[in-house]
Design a protein around this motif. Structure first.
Motif, PDB file in Angstrom:
ATOM      1  N   TYR A  77       0.643  -1.345   0.057  1.00 24.19           N
ATOM      2  CA  TYR A  77      -0.012   0.098  -0.202  1.00 24.19           C
ATOM      3  C   TYR A  77       1.010   1.431   0.119  1.00 24.19           C
ATOM      4  O   TYR A  77       0.269   2.528  -0.430  1.00 24.19           O
ATOM      5  CB  TYR A  77      -0.752  -0.057   1.210  1.00 24.19           C
ATOM      6  N   SER A 151      -3.482  -7.032  -3.708  1.00 21.71           N
ATOM      7  CA  SER A 151      -4.132  -6.365  -2.647  1.00 21.71           C
ATOM      8  C   SER A 151      -5.450  -7.238  -2.270  1.00 21.71           C
ATOM      9  O   SER A 151      -6.219  -7.051  -1.099  1.00 21.71           O
ATOM     10  CB  SER A 151      -4.721  -4.940  -2.951  1.00 21.71           C
ATOM     11  N   GLN A 155      -7.426  -7.344   1.611  1.00 18.64           N
ATOM     12  CA  GLN A 155      -8.624  -6.967   1.905  1.00 18.64           C
ATOM     13  C   GLN A 155      -9.534  -7.977   2.599  1.00 18.64           C
ATOM     14  O   GLN A 155     -10.366  -7.578   3.533  1.00 18.64           O
ATOM     15  CB  GLN A 155      -9.308  -6.128   0.589  1.00 18.64           C
ATOM     16  N   LEU A 158      -8.603  -7.812   6.080  1.00 19.29           N
ATOM     17  CA  LEU A 158      -9.013  -6.575   6.743  1.00 19.29           C
ATOM     18  C   LEU A 158     -10.493  -6.855   7.212  1.00 19.29           C
ATOM     19  O   LEU A 158     -11.123  -6.226   8.084  1.00 19.29           O
ATOM     20  CB  LEU A 158      -8.674  -5.534   6.073  1.00 19.29           C
ATOM     21  N   ARG A 164     -10.499  -1.481   9.181  1.00 23.27           N
ATOM     22  CA  ARG A 164     -10.670  -0.380   8.130  1.00 23.27           C
ATOM     23  C   ARG A 164     -11.539   0.683   8.835  1.00 23.27           C
ATOM     24  O   ARG A 164     -12.801   0.289   9.142  1.00 23.27           O
ATOM     25  CB  ARG A 164     -10.785  -0.806   6.784  1.00 23.27           C
ATOM     26  N   ALA A 168     -15.720   3.231   2.712  1.00 23.98           N
ATOM     27  CA  ALA A 168     -15.187   2.759   1.542  1.00 23.98           C
ATOM     28  C   ALA A 168     -16.435   3.115   0.303  1.00 23.98           C
ATOM     29  O   ALA A 168     -15.990   3.526  -0.754  1.00 23.98           O
ATOM     30  CB  ALA A 168     -14.870   1.339   1.532  1.00 23.98           C
ATOM     31  N   HIS A 194      -8.318   7.260   0.388  1.00 24.21           N
ATOM     32  CA  HIS A 194      -8.752   5.992   0.246  1.00 24.21           C
ATOM     33  C   HIS A 194      -7.886   4.858   0.567  1.00 24.21           C
ATOM     34  O   HIS A 194      -7.994   4.105   1.261  1.00 24.21           O
ATOM     35  CB  HIS A 194      -9.474   5.802  -1.276  1.00 24.21           C
ATOM     36  N   LEU A 195      -6.556   5.095  -0.101  1.00 20.26           N
ATOM     37  CA  LEU A 195      -5.595   4.193   0.028  1.00 20.26           C
ATOM     38  C   LEU A 195      -4.992   4.231   1.528  1.00 20.26           C
ATOM     39  O   LEU A 195      -4.444   3.111   2.389  1.00 20.26           O
ATOM     40  CB  LEU A 195      -4.495   4.136  -1.116  1.00 20.26           C
ATOM     41  N   THR A 198      -7.078   2.694   4.035  1.00 14.95           N
ATOM     42  CA  THR A 198      -6.418   0.932   4.149  1.00 14.95           C
ATOM     43  C   THR A 198      -5.080   0.711   4.718  1.00 14.95           C
ATOM     44  O   THR A 198      -5.095  -0.322   5.245  1.00 14.95           O
ATOM     45  CB  THR A 198      -6.560   0.435   2.593  1.00 14.95           C
ATOM     46  N   ALA A 201      -5.398   0.495   8.380  1.00 14.93           N
ATOM     47  CA  ALA A 201      -5.924  -0.586   8.724  1.00 14.93           C
ATOM     48  C   ALA A 201      -5.027  -1.635   8.738  1.00 14.93           C
ATOM     49  O   ALA A 201      -5.292  -2.535   9.681  1.00 14.93           O
ATOM     50  CB  ALA A 201      -7.234  -0.725   7.742  1.00 14.93           C
ATOM     51  N   VAL A 202      -4.078  -1.588   7.715  1.00 17.78           N
ATOM     52  CA  VAL A 202      -2.961  -3.037   7.715  1.00 17.78           C
ATOM     53  C   VAL A 202      -2.265  -2.740   8.812  1.00 17.78           C
ATOM     54  O   VAL A 202      -1.901  -3.775   9.509  1.00 17.78           O
ATOM     55  CB  VAL A 202      -2.538  -2.718   6.298  1.00 17.78           C
TER      56      VAL A 202
END
Length: 208
Positions: A77, A151, A155, A158, A164, A168, A194-195, A198, A201-202
């Motif tokens: 990411y 990815s 996802q 996650l 996250r 979204a 947006h990225l 994520t 969240a990662v």
């Protein structure tokens, strides 16, 4: 060699079916792979599932569904944050009416009810690829597509972990609107946000 060509469609079908099981969370990340769907063939070839990064081969123990490495996921990411905004800015700026129509179609496919989790992930991937489809730098587009492919399983992990933050669906709608109005700079800023959500969240999932 003819036999290898004859096997190719079978291997492709097995790979696609297994990927759908992983994305649909039917095959648990890190669990051992059984042979109820004939998966021994692509695993035994040393490529196939292992080459796709879907399984990990273990000497004398068979294979297991590849777990997600959150440190590697964060790296993916981080690179996407460098590449994706550039690609979407160029794509939206170069887009014509056919591009707008394709983005609208991909957005409708993304927001409709899906028959499976795997189908939802496919629609998500298609939407993001459509957004960068008019980028004139094809090498950049290829790299974005490759990272997007990697990815997918992240996802899934996650969603399972529930880390996250943010909406979204709203982020996707805003991307659609920016692309539809030719706002390349705005689309790049939205995609970056947006990225980043994520990526956060990662990192949160990796810290647990």
């Amino acid at each position: 060699r003819e036999a290898e060509h004859a096997e190719a469609p079978v291997l492709v079908a097995l790979l696609e079916r297994f990927e759908a099981r992983v994305l649909g969370r039917e095959a648990t990340l890190g669990s051992h792979v059984d042979d109820q769907e004939g998966l021994a063939l692509p695993v035994a070839k040393g490529g196939g599932l292992a080459g796709e990064g879907l399984v990990v081969l273990e000497p004398q123990r068979g294979a297991r569904v590849a777990p997600v490495s959150f440190s590697e996921a964060a790296e993916i990411y981080e690179v996407r944050l460098l590449l994706d905004p550039v690609a979407i800015a160029q794509s939206v700026s170069a887009g014509d009416q056919s591009f707008v129509d394709e983005v609208a179609s991909a957005y409708r496919a993304l927001t409709r009810r899906h028959a499976s989790t795997a189908a939802a992930h496919d629609a998500h991937r298609a939407f993001h690829l459509t957004l960068v489809s008019r980028c004139p730098n094809r090498l950049l587009v290829d790299q974005v597509a490759l990272l997007l492919e990697h990815s997918q399983r992240i996802q899934v992990a996650l969603v399972t972990a529930g880390h996250r933050k943010g909406d979204a669906a709203t982020e996707h709608r805003q991307l659609f609107e920016a692309a539809s109005t030719g706002d390349g700079r705005g689309a790049a800023a939205l995609l970056r946000t947006h990225l980043q959500a994520t990526l956060a969240a990662v990192r949160a999932a990796g810290a647990v």
